[in-house]
Design a protein around this motif. Structure first.
Motif: not given
Length: 329
Positions: A298, A301-302, A305, A310-313
């Motif tokens: 997480s 991801a933060t 982003r 954009i979220n890596p997923s």
């Protein structure tokens, strides 16, 4: 000597390079395409896409009489450029996800590339920029007046998205494509936006002309050391000691030369590598996060982003069709 190097030995006018379609005569082992859109007298958008299997050096002669606001959307390999500032030859590294402002009437330089690059540039005459009535900081105004301006390291989430949108809009799509070409008005608006984002990103940046040649070399070596292992950054004291500089001078030098803090430079490179691996490989997000020093997905991801919006997923699942330019359109 290869055809690429034979051709590169000649000084190449920028006006010839930005001619739409340039690059077909560069020889085997090269792929080069230049797409140019003229929006008004004194304002052009130029997209440079090229791959050089072997290192290529191209002497340049800037006869464009334009200020170049240039952003590199993709870089797989190495690219540099160098110019004489009236006293010495200065070399600048071109980075993916970063932009530079360049201007010099009739100056000569050298462009080096090995690998693949995709770059978008808004080229504008100084008098047209004045008409836009944008706020130009004193440092940039001084640099533009000295005719050997090259200020690099400009970046932001909005700048990345805008540059990608412009690049995507300049793709020569097949006639059967459902994608509709963008209007000249849209391209004009995005060009103004990109230039304004460059000026916003500058903030209170000092001119790199104030960095001595010796300090520039120390700072470049310090950045190379900083980015040796993107899973773990050296401490600031260790980096300063190895560079032969005090910590305050090192941190001040990074902001002057690279327009970012020491950690900011490290973080940008780390996220850029993550983006490349997400787009081109089959690795999981957690594996990439772990390799880059994140124990918590997480937190990774933060950070991702924050830099790319954009979220890596989402990027992992959507591939190139979910790239930043496309997602922002």
């Amino acid at each position: 000597m290869s055809a690429v190097h034979e051709r590169a030995r000649e000084s190449m006018p920028v006006s010839r390079i930005i001619a739409d379609g340039y690059g077909s005569e560069l020889g085997p082992g090269t792929q080069c395409r230049v797409t140019r859109v003229t929006l008004q007298d004194g304002l052009d958008i130029v997209r440079w896409q090229s791959t050089f299997e072997q290192p290529m050096d191209m002497p340049l002669h800037d006869d464009s009489e334009r200020i170049h606001f240039s952003f590199t959307n993709l870089l797989k390999g190495k690219a540099t450029c160098s110019f004489n500032d009236g006293r010495r030859q200065r070399c600048y590294t071109i980075d993916e996800g970063s932009g530079n402002i360049s201007f010099g009437r009739c100056r000569h330089g050298l462009y080096h590339q090995h690998g693949e690059i995709d770059n978008i540039t808004v080229m504008i005459r100084p008098e047209v920029l004045v008409q836009w009535e944008l706020e130009i900081d004193p440092t940039l105004r001084k640099a533009l007046a000295c005719d050997h301006c090259f200020l690099d390291g400009h970046r932001s989430v909005e700048m990345t998205a805008t540059a990608h949108m412009l690049g995507n809009a300049m793709d020569r799509v097949p006639s059967t494509s459902v994608v509709q070409p963008r209007s000249s008005l849209w391209l004009y608006g995005q060009s103004v936006t990109l230039v304004s984002l460059f000026l916003e990103a500058r903030r209170e940046v000092e001119c790199t002309c104030s960095v001595s040649r010796a300090d520039r070399q120390r700072l470049v070596r310090a950045r190379e050391r900083l980015l040796e292992d993107l899973g773990k950054a050296p401490s600031l004291s260790e980096l300063a000691r190895e560079a032969g500089m005090s910590q305050p001078k090192l941190t001040r030098g990074f902001r002057q030369l690279f327009l970012n803090s020491v950690y900011g430079v490290f973080q940008h490179a780390r996220m850029t590598q993550a983006r490349c691996r997400l787009l081109t490989g089959d690795e999981s997000v957690m594996r990439i996060a772990s390799d880059l020093g994140y124990a918590n997905a997480s937190h990774f991801a933060t950070a991702f982003r924050k830099q790319f919006g954009i979220n890596p997923s989402i990027l992992k699942n959507g591939g190139r069709s979910k790239s930043f330019g496309a997602s922002a359109s």
